[in-house]
Design a protein around this motif. Structure first.
Motif, PDB file in Angstrom:
ATOM      1  N   GLN A  70       0.822  -1.206   0.000  1.00  0.00           N
ATOM      2  CA  GLN A  70       0.000   0.000   0.000  1.00  0.00           C
ATOM      3  C   GLN A  70       0.854   1.252   0.000  1.00  0.00           C
ATOM      4  O   GLN A  70       0.551   2.232  -0.688  1.00  0.00           O
ATOM      5  N   LEU A 137      -7.287  -4.403  -7.738  1.00  0.00           N
ATOM      6  CA  LEU A 137      -7.474  -4.209  -6.300  1.00  0.00           C
ATOM      7  C   LEU A 137      -6.168  -3.907  -5.587  1.00  0.00           C
ATOM      8  O   LEU A 137      -6.165  -3.165  -4.590  1.00  0.00           O
ATOM      9  N   HIS A 152     -17.712  -6.318  -7.322  1.00  0.00           N
ATOM     10  CA  HIS A 152     -16.940  -6.059  -6.112  1.00  0.00           C
ATOM     11  C   HIS A 152     -17.317  -4.691  -5.557  1.00  0.00           C
ATOM     12  O   HIS A 152     -17.461  -3.728  -6.312  1.00  0.00           O
ATOM     13  N   ALA A 153     -17.445  -4.603  -4.236  1.00  0.00           N
ATOM     14  CA  ALA A 153     -17.917  -3.365  -3.615  1.00  0.00           C
ATOM     15  C   ALA A 153     -17.003  -2.179  -3.888  1.00  0.00           C
ATOM     16  O   ALA A 153     -17.459  -1.029  -3.907  1.00  0.00           O
ATOM     17  N   GLN A 154     -15.722  -2.432  -4.114  1.00  0.00           N
ATOM     18  CA  GLN A 154     -14.768  -1.336  -4.317  1.00  0.00           C
ATOM     19  C   GLN A 154     -14.639  -0.928  -5.788  1.00  0.00           C
ATOM     20  O   GLN A 154     -13.946   0.045  -6.084  1.00  0.00           O
ATOM     21  N   VAL A 155     -15.281  -1.663  -6.678  1.00  0.00           N
ATOM     22  CA  VAL A 155     -15.034  -1.493  -8.112  1.00  0.00           C
ATOM     23  C   VAL A 155     -16.231  -0.855  -8.815  1.00  0.00           C
ATOM     24  O   VAL A 155     -17.374  -1.291  -8.627  1.00  0.00           O
ATOM     25  N   SER A 156     -15.948   0.169  -9.611  1.00  0.00           N
ATOM     26  CA  SER A 156     -16.952   0.726 -10.523  1.00  0.00           C
ATOM     27  C   SER A 156     -16.746   0.112 -11.898  1.00  0.00           C
ATOM     28  O   SER A 156     -15.608  -0.088 -12.331  1.00  0.00           O
ATOM     29  N   LEU A 276     -11.219   1.391  -9.602  1.00  0.00           N
ATOM     30  CA  LEU A 276     -11.534   1.470  -8.180  1.00  0.00           C
ATOM     31  C   LEU A 276     -12.318   2.741  -7.905  1.00  0.00           C
ATOM     32  O   LEU A 276     -11.878   3.842  -8.244  1.00  0.00           O
ATOM     33  N   GLU A 278     -13.052   4.505  -5.200  1.00  0.00           N
ATOM     34  CA  GLU A 278     -12.592   5.518  -4.252  1.00  0.00           C
ATOM     35  C   GLU A 278     -11.173   6.002  -4.518  1.00  0.00           C
ATOM     36  O   GLU A 278     -10.679   6.847  -3.785  1.00  0.00           O
ATOM     37  N   ARG A 279     -10.501   5.462  -5.532  1.00  0.00           N
ATOM     38  CA  ARG A 279      -9.116   5.866  -5.769  1.00  0.00           C
ATOM     39  C   ARG A 279      -9.066   7.034  -6.750  1.00  0.00           C
ATOM     40  O   ARG A 279      -9.537   6.902  -7.889  1.00  0.00           O
TER      41      ARG A 279
END
Length: 309
Positions: A70, A137, A152-156, A276, A278-279
């Motif tokens: 990270q 991810l 996936h919850a983090q993926v648009s 992603l 939120e990125r």
């Protein structure tokens, strides 16, 4: 801590041997081993255990590697952002995509974008669906081109195109002279499919279920080109995207598979772009996303332009 040593640790933690990591880094193996030992002293605990010539992460090593990935990802994004702030037309777009999309969808997307931004660079990776999602991810790429919403919850994800799936049969198959077929007509045939966990495998099973049967999968693979070759060799049938490049034949290789349009169920898969949610994206990737969403729906696969069935 030395940033370069951290990258060496990341390489070995990711599965590279010390010898391989040293060769890639253009240092000697003893020098890299000493650097890893210094890093362990700085961290205050062993990060690796040795099993023969193989280094394996300790629990502390796995935890450190997770946080380090990270941190380095954030550092690299920061460098990219500064470079693009100083020179907005000189960025890098990391993109991963399914193998089959490399023959017809990716080239025009990249070439038309670079026509407008000639100094932009791309880092391109080709894998199966599970691997490209993992790379998205973990921050290795900014985008993936894939079939279906990863869910996936983090993926648009946004749909770009709908790609048909055709029934591939051996050239000498009883249906080989046809242009169209009902999927139910091959209910008793052996099927060749991707391994479980791949989106196309799940879709194949769903479509066969709609046609009234469960496919009897006798061969599994990880690449669509392999499946197509197994069909051509007479080992079964498969639901596959159309072949976008003309196959070649020789005295050694079997005649290419015949591809038939399916009429009793709607055989198709969604192709789309994912990122992603939120990125924050650097300027180059933001511009490429806008370009893909605008231009991809107008791209026609070569198989349709040439009129091949």
């Amino acid at each position: 801590m030395d940033l370069q040593v951290l990258r060496w640790f990341q390489a070995v933690a990711g599965g590279a041997t010390v010898t391989g990591a040293a060769a890639t880094a253009h240092v000697t193996q003893p020098a890299l081993s000493r650097a890893l030992a210094r890093l362990e002293r700085e961290v205050g605990t062993p990060l690796f255990t040795r099993n023969g010539r193989t280094l394996r992460l300790t629990p502390a090593g796995r935890l450190f590697a997770d946080h380090l990935d990270q941190a380095l990802e954030s550092y690299d994004r920061g460098l990219r952002a500064v470079v693009e702030l100083v020179d907005p037309d000189c960025g890098v777009v990391p993109l991963a995509f399914l193998h089959t999309l490399g023959t017809w969808l990716v080239p025009p997307l990249v070439s038309t974008f670079r026509a407008e931004h000639p100094r932009m660079r791309f880092e391109l990776r080709q894998h199966g669906e599970a691997t490209i999602l993992r790379e998205l991810l973990d921050g290795s790429v900014d985008f993936i081109l894939t079939s279906g919403d990863p869910g996936h919850a983090q993926v648009s994800w946004q749909r770009l195109l709908i790609e048909p799936l055709w029934l591939a049969v051996p050239a000498d198959h009883r249906l080989g002279q046809r242009k169209r077929v009902r999927l139910a007509e091959v209910a008793d045939e052996p099927f060749i499919a991707l391994r479980e966990g791949y989106g196309l495998r799940t879709l194949t099973e769903q479509l066969c279920h709609q046609a009234g049967f469960a496919p009897r999968v006798t061969f599994e693979g990880e690449e669509i080109d392999t499946l197509r070759a197994l069909v051509a060799a007479g080992l079964g049938v498969a639901l596959l995207p159309p072949p976008y490049l003309e196959p070649s034949t020789s005295d050694i290789h079997p005649a290419p598979a015949t591809h038939l349009r399916v009429t009793d169920v709607e055989c198709a898969r969604d192709l789309g772009l994912a990122w992603l949610a939120e990125r924050p994206l650097p300027a180059a990737s933001t511009a490429f996303r806008a370009h893909v969403l605008r231009s991809a729906p107008a791209i026609t696969p070569p198989a349709y332009r040439s009129g091949r069935r």
